[in-house]
Design an enzyme around this catalytic site. Structure first.
Site, short mmCIF file in Angstrom:
data_model
loop_
_atom_site.label_atom_id
_atom_site.label_comp_id
_atom_site.label_asym_id
_atom_site.label_seq_id
_atom_site.Cartn_x
_atom_site.Cartn_y
_atom_site.Cartn_z
N HIS A 70 -6.59 0.05 2.73
CA HIS A 70 -6.15 -0.92 1.05
C HIS A 70 -6.25 0.38 0.91
CE1 HIS A 70 -5.97 -5.01 2.54
NE2 HIS A 70 -6.44 -4.20 4.06
N HIS B 294 1.05 -1.30 -0.10
CA HIS B 294 0.03 -0.48 -0.03
C HIS B 294 1.10 1.65 -0.01
CE1 HIS B 294 -2.79 -2.31 2.12
NE2 HIS B 294 -3.52 -2.57 0.48
#
Ligand code: FAD
Ligand code: NAG
Ligand code: NAG
Ligand code: NAG
Ligand code: NAG
Ligand code: NAG
Ligand code: NAG
Length: 609
Positions: A570, A526
């Site tokens: 996320h 991420h």
């Protein structure tokens, strides 16, 4: 001179065939001869969204240049359960970090999508908007309230199309409709393939309460607690920015052109106005012919760089945009002095533990079962392959009374922001559990920062990537807290009948635990921050709050690299939000009666849950 040849080559190739409507093409000769108002570099998660929004105005011609191939015939991108097959494939850039001291000197794999739709075409499809405070922190840092949760929520709702789960089960009570959009481009649904462990999962959460309390909708702006996973899946298929924003409905727009299989290699100065460079020209080559003909194209209005957290700073540095000291050492002439390029890279470390079930009657995947599941998916888009085997997520904060707060400042964006994410997979073998359960812990708000530099001046060499994983003891503390929470969770009475036994060699002493984490942790993939936004007057940062490159004209950056702090989750939902807003920011700068700017007046009253 070389440039002149390239330009001539481009023009002669452009006039060969003029199609009647736009399609996705892999050769320059198949593009129409036209001037482009906007050129988008990277048809990824963000780039596809921006190109879609700009081509709502039929007067504007937009070209996407994408290095990877089209997604259209790539079966594995459609099947949610085949997500792992997309890594280390032709659709993955296959980046790795330099050896990470915090991870015992191991280099860590950093996958990224090399295909239309970018990383949204290969990602895990978790749909997490993160915390309202994450957006409010961006707003505060940039001095632009437009990035605040209340102002960004309309863009989130605009991109989303809430859909029933693949198996058609009632999702009532598993999410809260007031926080969701129903008319957008991206399908979002509750995971539609039940697992045997769903029952003990929810029961354990109820038994333990506290930090595991049920959260009906983790996308309300406050995720804390445990609830049902939302996925960018619609009717059992992956929904990516390629399917959602470049799908059949849009790709026939006469003014939208997509050139795949071509890599941008440098941004060039188009002109200089009062000492400020205008950067609207890009050089590119065929992906499979790096030494072949170099083409260049100039956007008449803006060049939009959407190559992602790794390739965006790489391309900036290759173009002389960055820290003059670093550029000089590679013999690159500085075009724009912006020391922030490639700095402040932030990713989240991830660790997992495995438990074995001490009972008979568990079922594990076999090639034969996989064929059965595939047949089911082919026939009805249901079954285990319609989801990813993780039906719940937990979002936790380190307690207020933790001893860590005497040593470290809280790096999180706010009191409603999780420090830790937990996920759980127990085999998607409903109604039988698999023989093991895996629990994952992610440190969502790390103190550590990394950086990115060029390794060579070749755009075909991977850059040097340092995520700085676990360089801060706060981050390793967070990982230990996450593992402790997993262990507490699996001690709940609800799990008794499974007779769980921890099989990962996780010791009891802190030194040993740290060693386990440094030895086994990887990336949650991420990363953000390599071209961070900051206030117009800030002494740091790469783009201004409207995402325009500082100290230049004509170049905007729209992708995960502009996030100045990693949000607590996320990153695709935040990327969609940024790209949707960017569409309006760009339209606002080029007033045109045919541009549709979002009407966000009706939705901004919903506040964080
Ligand atoms: C394996 C994996 C799983 C993930 N799972 C999730 C998840 O479950 N949920 C979630 O929210 N997030 C997830 N993420 C993160 C999330 O998907 C990304 O943060 C996000 O999609 C990034 O979007 P972007 O627009 O910044 O970049 P990208 O989507 O990566 O787009 C960049 C595009 O530019 C192209 N490109 C690069 N260089 C050039 C060049 N020189 N010339 C032309 N084109 C170029 C690339 O091929 C790509 O298409 C995951 C990431 C990975 C890698
Ligand atoms: C990534 O690695 C795989 C496996 O080694 C390879 O097949 C693929 O071509 C690589 N991707 C790219 C974009 O080069
Ligand atoms: C990194 O970001 C912070 C703000 O979060 C800023 O203060 C700092 O200057 C940035 N560092 C660099 C090297 O740009
Ligand atoms: C599993 O089945 C075997 C064979 O029937 C039996 O011997 C064993 O006791 C069973 N184990 C458990 C944990 O029930
Ligand atoms: C499912 O469909 C794919 C794509 O059409 C095909 O390749 C595969 O053989 C099919 N598999 C089964 C088991 O039906
Ligand atoms: C990049 O260069 C800077 C400045 O020399 C350095 O601090 C940083 O560690 C380097 N990062 C990588 C990944 O090489
Ligand atoms: C806003 O609400 C009004 C009145 O209900 C409605 O007519 C209009 O279409 C709505 N606009 C949007 C963007 O939803």
């Amino acid at each position: 001179m070389a440039r002149l040849y390239a330009a001539v080559a481009l023009i002669t190739q452009l006039i060969r065939i003029v199609p009647t409507s736009a399609v996705i093409v892999d050769s320059l000769s198949a593009l129409p001869k036209t001037k482009y108002d906007f050129v988008v570099v990277g048809g990824g998660n963000a780039g596809a969204v921006v190109a879609n929004r700009l081509t709502e105005n039929p007067r504007w011609n937009v070209l996407i240049i994408e290095a990877g191939p089209t997604h259209e015939d790539v079966f594995n991108t459609r099947v949610p359960g085949y997500v792992a097959r997309l890594q280390q494939s032709p659709y993955d850039w296959n980046y790795t970090t330099i050896p990470q001291p915090g991870m015992n000197g191991r280099p860590i794999a950093i996958p990224r999508g090399h295909i239309l739709g970018g990383t949204s075409t290969i990602n895990g499809m978790f749909y997490t908007r993160c915390s309202s405070s994450d957006y409010n922190r961006w707003a505060k840092l940039t001095g632009d309230q437009g990035w605040s949760w209340n102002k960004i929520l309309p863009y989130i709702l605009k991109h989303e199309k809430w859909t029933a789960p693949a198996d058609g089960h009632s999702d009532e009570g598993q999410y809260d409709p007031q926080y969701h959009g129903t008319d957008g481009n991206t399908f979002v649904s509750i995971a539609g393939a039940p697992q045997a462990i769903d029952v003990p999962m929810m029961k354990a959460a109820e038994e333990l309460g506290g930090v595991f309390s049920y959260r009906q909708d983790m996308n309300s702006g406050n995720a804390l607690g445990l609830g049902w996973t939302q996925l960018t899946v619609g009717h059992g298929e992956r929904s990516s920015s390629a399917t959602g924003y470049l799908g059949p409905k849009y790709i026939t727009r006469k003014n939208l052109h997509v050139l795949v299989g071509h890599r941008a290699i440098q941004i060039l100065k188009t002109a200089t106005h009062k000492g400020v460079p205008s950067l609207r020209t890009v050089k590119f080559v065929a992906e499979d012919d790096p030494k072949g003909l170099v083409h260049e194209i100039t956007a008449s209005k803006e060049l939009i760089l959407s190559a992602g957290v790794i390739a965006t700073p790489q391309l900036l540095l290759l173009s002389g945009i960055g820290d003059p000291k670093g550029l000089q050492s590679l013999g690159i002439k500085t075009v724009v002095n912006l020391p922030g390029v490639g700095k402040n890279m932030t990713d989240q470390p991830l660790v997992f533990l495995q438990w074995a079930l001490g009972i008979n009657g568990t079922v594990d995947a076999t090639p034969q079962l996989d064929q059965e599941w595939l047949a089911e998916w082919n026939a009805t888009k249901t079954g285990p392959l319609s989801a990813i085997g993780i039906n719940q997520l937990g979002w936790l904060r380190i307690p207020e009374d933790s001893s860590i707060w005497s040593e470290y400042e809280d790096p999180s964006s706010g009191k409603n922001t999780a420090h830790i994410e937990l996920s759980f997979t127990g085999g998607a073998f409903y109604p039988k559990p698999g023989s093991t359960i895996t629990g994952v812990a992610i440190a969502l708000q790390p103190h550590s920062r990394g950086s990115l530099n060029l390794s060579t001046t070749s755009p075909f060499d991977h850059p040097l990537i340092d995520m700085g994983f676990l360089n801060s003891d706060f981050d390793i503390f967070t990982m230990r807290e996450g593992i402790a929470a997993l262990k507490r969770f699996f001690d709940a009475p609800a799990w008794k009948e499974y007779k769980l036994k921890l099989v990962s060699p996780y010791p009891d002493d802190i030194e040993g635990q740290n060693e386990f984490i440094r030895h086994t942790a990887s990336s949650a993939v991420h990363a953000v921050g390599t071209a961070g936004m900051s206030a117009k007057t800030a002494s740091f940062g790469v783009v201004d709050p409207e995402l325009k490159l500082k100290k230049a004209h004509g170049l905007r950056i729209v992708d995960a690299s502009v996030m100045p702090y990693v949000p607590a989750g996320h990153t695709q939902a935040p990327v969609y939000a940024i790209a949707e807003r960017a569409g309006d920011l760009i339209k606002a700068d080029w007033p045109d009666s045919l541009s549709m700017i979002s009407d966000t007046s009706n939705i901004s009253h919903i506040s964080a849950g």
